[in-house]
Design a protein around this motif. Structure first.
Motif, PDB file in Angstrom:
ATOM      1  N   ASP A 135      59.414 110.681 119.003  1.00 48.39           N
ATOM      2  CA  ASP A 135      59.701 109.599 119.959  1.00 48.39           C
ATOM      3  C   ASP A 135      61.068 108.975 119.703  1.00 48.39           C
ATOM      4  O   ASP A 135      61.834 108.735 120.637  1.00 48.39           O
ATOM      5  N   SER A 172      60.754 110.361 113.874  1.00 44.12           N
ATOM      6  CA  SER A 172      59.664 110.808 114.747  1.00 44.12           C
ATOM      7  C   SER A 172      60.223 111.443 116.019  1.00 44.12           C
ATOM      8  O   SER A 172      61.384 111.216 116.389  1.00 44.12           O
ATOM      9  N   GLU A 224      62.537 110.287 107.734  1.00 48.78           N
ATOM     10  CA  GLU A 224      61.547 110.918 108.608  1.00 48.78           C
ATOM     11  C   GLU A 224      61.722 110.351 110.022  1.00 48.78           C
ATOM     12  O   GLU A 224      61.353 109.205 110.285  1.00 48.78           O
TER      13      GLU A 224
END
Length: 220
Positions: free
Chosen positions: A39, A37, A35
């Motif tokens: 960012d 992100s 996963e």
């Protein structure tokens, strides 16, 4: 001095492959069952594939080598490159290339992309016949904002730098052009996020503004 050669950057100027890279990366992340992100992904901007893969290995404690991950990403990128219906040339750029070509302006590609990607783009969009040379920054010791790629491009065009113009869309590319002592036109697109055009000699958001009659005042 009259304009004799135009040195084109590729990504963000002729095509925008960033959406394809993003899709390919996220498909790779799914495959690796990690996963990532928004960012973390945005921190990859401008980094080499090898660097991105090494970061993923460290961050997610992956058992893969960076070569394995890069190979997965590359195969997804290739698939999107040839099959994604939204992928096309940047609006107006083919007309501009033809305009310069038919007016006897020498065209050189000076891109940070790998020669493999450059050749894929040239083949897909039939650009080979317009360009007198192609340079991949990936083959050079220094990368933008170092001026090397544009210095070599001007030599390849066999024109002094004052007879050349660079078309760029990034802060680093514009800086490289100015360090090479070459007039720089910045193309500001919807995709050019967080870039500074302060050093560019001219900033356009429509390629019609770079037709020879529109820029003749800069070159005489």
């Amino acid at each position: 001095m009259p304009l004799k050669a135009v040195l084109f950057d590729m990504d963000g100027v002729i095509v925008d492959t960033e959406p394809l890279h993003k899709k390919a990366y996220f498909k790779t992340f799914d495959e690796l069952e990690i996963e990532v992100s928004a960012d973390l992904y945005s921190s990859f901007t401008g980094a080499s594939t090898k660097k991105v893969c090494e970061t993923l290995i460290n961050q997610f404690n992956l058992k893969h080598s960076h070569e394995d991950i890069a190979a997965i990403k590359r195969s997804h990128f290739k698939d999107y490159f040839y099959n994604d219906e939204e992928f096309d040339l940047i609006p107006g750029v083919k007309t501009l290339i033809e305009h310069y070509y038919h007016n006897g302006i020498k065209l050189i590609l000076a891109s940070s992309a790998t020669m493999t990607t450059i050749n894929m783009v040239f083949e897909k969009f039939d650009l080979e016949k317009y360009f007198g040379g192609k340079i991949s920054g990936a083959d050079l010791k220094e990368s933008k904002p170092h001026p090397e790629v544009f210095q070599i491009a001007a030599k390849l065009a066999q024109e002094p730098t004052e007879n050349c113009m660079v078309i760029e869309d990034s802060t680093n590319g514009i800086l490289a052009a100015k360090r090479a002592g070459i007039f720089c036109a910045a193309y500001k697109s919807l995709h050019s996020l967080n870039q500074s055009y302060d050093l560019a000699d001219i900033v356009v958001s429509d390629y019609n503004e770079l037709f020879l009659d529109k820029i003749s005042g800069y070159f005489s």
